[in-house]
Design an enzyme around this catalytic site. Structure first.
Site, PDB file in Angstrom:
ATOM      1  N   ASN A   9      23.350  41.363  41.926  1.00  0.00           N
ATOM      2  CA  ASN A   9      23.112  42.437  40.956  1.00  0.00           C
ATOM      3  C   ASN A   9      23.587  41.917  39.599  1.00  0.00           C
ATOM      4  O   ASN A   9      24.784  41.903  39.325  1.00  0.00           O
ATOM      5  CB  ASN A   9      23.900  43.689  41.389  1.00  0.00           C
ATOM      6  CG  ASN A   9      23.843  44.793  40.351  1.00  0.00           C
ATOM      7  OD1 ASN A   9      23.048  44.730  39.409  1.00  0.00           O
ATOM      8  ND2 ASN A   9      24.681  45.807  40.512  1.00  0.00           N
ATOM      9  N   LYS A  11      23.213  43.151  36.760  1.00  0.00           N
ATOM     10  CA  LYS A  11      23.532  44.229  35.801  1.00  0.00           C
ATOM     11  C   LYS A  11      22.850  43.923  34.454  1.00  0.00           C
ATOM     12  O   LYS A  11      21.754  43.367  34.449  1.00  0.00           O
ATOM     13  CB  LYS A  11      25.046  44.414  35.692  1.00  0.00           C
ATOM     14  CG  LYS A  11      25.690  44.584  37.084  1.00  0.00           C
ATOM     15  CD  LYS A  11      27.083  45.103  37.071  1.00  0.00           C
ATOM     16  CE  LYS A  11      27.569  45.237  38.516  1.00  0.00           C
ATOM     17  NZ  LYS A  11      28.908  45.810  38.627  1.00  0.00           N
ATOM     18  N   HIS A  95      23.845  53.238  42.425  1.00  0.00           N
ATOM     19  CA  HIS A  95      25.010  52.411  42.094  1.00  0.00           C
ATOM     20  C   HIS A  95      26.035  53.294  41.364  1.00  0.00           C
ATOM     21  O   HIS A  95      25.657  54.170  40.585  1.00  0.00           O
ATOM     22  CB  HIS A  95      24.581  51.236  41.207  1.00  0.00           C
ATOM     23  CG  HIS A  95      25.669  50.230  41.025  1.00  0.00           C
ATOM     24  ND1 HIS A  95      26.701  50.417  40.142  1.00  0.00           N
ATOM     25  CD2 HIS A  95      25.906  49.049  41.639  1.00  0.00           C
ATOM     26  CE1 HIS A  95      27.529  49.378  40.220  1.00  0.00           C
ATOM     27  NE2 HIS A  95      27.062  48.535  41.122  1.00  0.00           N
ATOM     28  N   GLU A  97      27.837  52.785  38.891  1.00  0.00           N
ATOM     29  CA  GLU A  97      27.724  52.797  37.417  1.00  0.00           C
ATOM     30  C   GLU A  97      26.651  53.778  36.972  1.00  0.00           C
ATOM     31  O   GLU A  97      26.773  54.426  35.940  1.00  0.00           O
ATOM     32  CB  GLU A  97      27.444  51.365  36.912  1.00  0.00           C
ATOM     33  CG  GLU A  97      28.708  50.507  36.970  1.00  0.00           C
ATOM     34  CD  GLU A  97      28.477  49.021  37.148  1.00  0.00           C
ATOM     35  OE1 GLU A  97      27.348  48.544  36.920  1.00  0.00           O
ATOM     36  OE2 GLU A  97      29.445  48.338  37.534  1.00  0.00           O
ATOM     37  N   GLU A 167      30.163  50.364  48.549  1.00  0.00           N
ATOM     38  CA  GLU A 167      30.806  49.782  47.380  1.00  0.00           C
ATOM     39  C   GLU A 167      31.928  50.702  46.902  1.00  0.00           C
ATOM     40  O   GLU A 167      31.665  51.647  46.137  1.00  0.00           O
ATOM     41  CB  GLU A 167      29.793  49.608  46.248  1.00  0.00           C
ATOM     42  CG  GLU A 167      28.682  48.631  46.552  1.00  0.00           C
ATOM     43  CD  GLU A 167      28.175  47.959  45.278  1.00  0.00           C
ATOM     44  OE1 GLU A 167      28.135  46.729  45.259  1.00  0.00           O
ATOM     45  OE2 GLU A 167      27.864  48.669  44.309  1.00  0.00           O
ATOM     46  N   GLY A 173      34.019  45.132  40.070  1.00  0.00           N
ATOM     47  CA  GLY A 173      34.357  44.479  38.803  1.00  0.00           C
ATOM     48  C   GLY A 173      35.847  44.410  38.520  1.00  0.00           C
ATOM     49  O   GLY A 173      36.263  44.097  37.406  1.00  0.00           O
ATOM     50  N   SER A 213      33.754  43.099  44.103  1.00  0.00           N
ATOM     51  CA  SER A 213      34.570  41.894  43.936  1.00  0.00           C
ATOM     52  C   SER A 213      34.395  40.879  45.063  1.00  0.00           C
ATOM     53  O   SER A 213      35.360  40.253  45.507  1.00  0.00           O
ATOM     54  CB  SER A 213      36.050  42.262  43.762  1.00  0.00           C
ATOM     55  OG  SER A 213      36.221  43.001  42.560  1.00  0.00           O
TER      56      SER A 213
END
Ligand code: PGA
Length: 259
Positions: A9, A11, A95, A97, A167, A173, A213
């Site tokens: 991904n 991003k 996701h 985010e 996730e 991150g 991560s």
């Protein structure tokens, strides 16, 4: 037997030149992946270039989001049919985010999942709890709610064409991955839910990826857990060599990924 899947991904990283270079590096380093399926999800603008680089290789590609309608006055949105036209195999949906920064609701995500399936894309639905929710002992409640809502209205055959990703938000991150035991516990729980929502057979064949991560040095211990079927990789997917190492370390025990 589930073939592990490792998805990069990217991003909102990379212009066209970087996208071409990164995709070429992954393609050249994984000419004959054994025991693992690999896909890259670049930003929308890089999809045609990445598709061109990966065409004819075993590496697939996908997008990081899509809209739920096929066409219409939706300024700034991308329809699933447009992604299918570019040869996308996957689309990442839900996701954290998108849920947190762009306020996507479970209902939005469910509509996107259904739309992706209508267009022959495999929706990669992401679920995961925040640090606070984990602290409060709500992990299972949160992921179950997200899963039931995200797959609302789907038939067993549609669920069978889907991919799930666990996730934990606190691991994305941050450099702090879930321990293999923490991840395995949630993956086992999710697999039980798949069995309830679809069937035992689907629960056995559906891939549940871990994301948060994942790095070259923790990929093996995470992905070799019985219910973890690969990885959704953010930051570490921006370096070809590291991503290739993650893919190889995620290959099923029976196979080894050879160049
Ligand atoms: P990360 O991101 O690997 O950088 O933690 C994972 C993701 O957001 O899918």
């Amino acid at each position: 037997m589930r073939t592990p899947l490792v998805v990069g991904n990217w991003k909102m990283h990379g212009g066209l030149a970087e996208a071409r270079e990164l995709a070429s590096g992954v393609r050249d380093g994984l000419k004959r992946p054994r025991g693992v399926e690999v896909a890259l999800c670049p930003p929308f603008t890089a999809l045609p270039a990445v598709a061109e680089v990966l065409a004819g290789s075993p590496i697939g590609w996908g997008a990081q989001n899509c809209h739920w309608e096929d066409t219409g006055a939706f300024t700034g949105e991308i329809a699933p049919g447009m992604l299918a036209e570019l040869g996308c195999r996957f689309v990442i949906l839900g996701h954290s985010e998108r849920r947190h920064l762009f306020r996507e609701t479970d209902d939005d995500i469910a509509r996107k999942v259904a739309a992706a399936l209508r267009h022959g894309l495999q929706p990669l639905l992401c679920v995961g709890e925040t640090a606070e929710e984990r602290r409060q002992g709500l992990t299972f409640t949160v992921v179950e709610g997200q899963l039931r809502a995200g797959w609302a209205g789907l038939g067993a055959d549609e669920i069978a064409r889907s991919v799930l990703a666990y996730e934990p938000v606190w691991a994305i991150g941050t450099g702090v991955n879930a321990t293999p035991a923490q991840a395995a516990e949630v993956h086992g729980y999710l697999r039980g839910l798949v069995s309830e929502l679809a069937s035992k057979e689907t629960a056995q064949s559906l891939r549940i990826l871990y994301g948060g991560s994942v790095k070259p040095d923790n990929a093996a211990e995470l992905t070799q857990q019985p219910d973890i079927d690969g990885a959704l990789v953010g930051g570490a997917s921006l370096q070809a060599q590291g991503f290739i190492t993650i893919a190889k370390k995620s290959a099923s025990r029976g196979g080894s990924s050879k160049e």
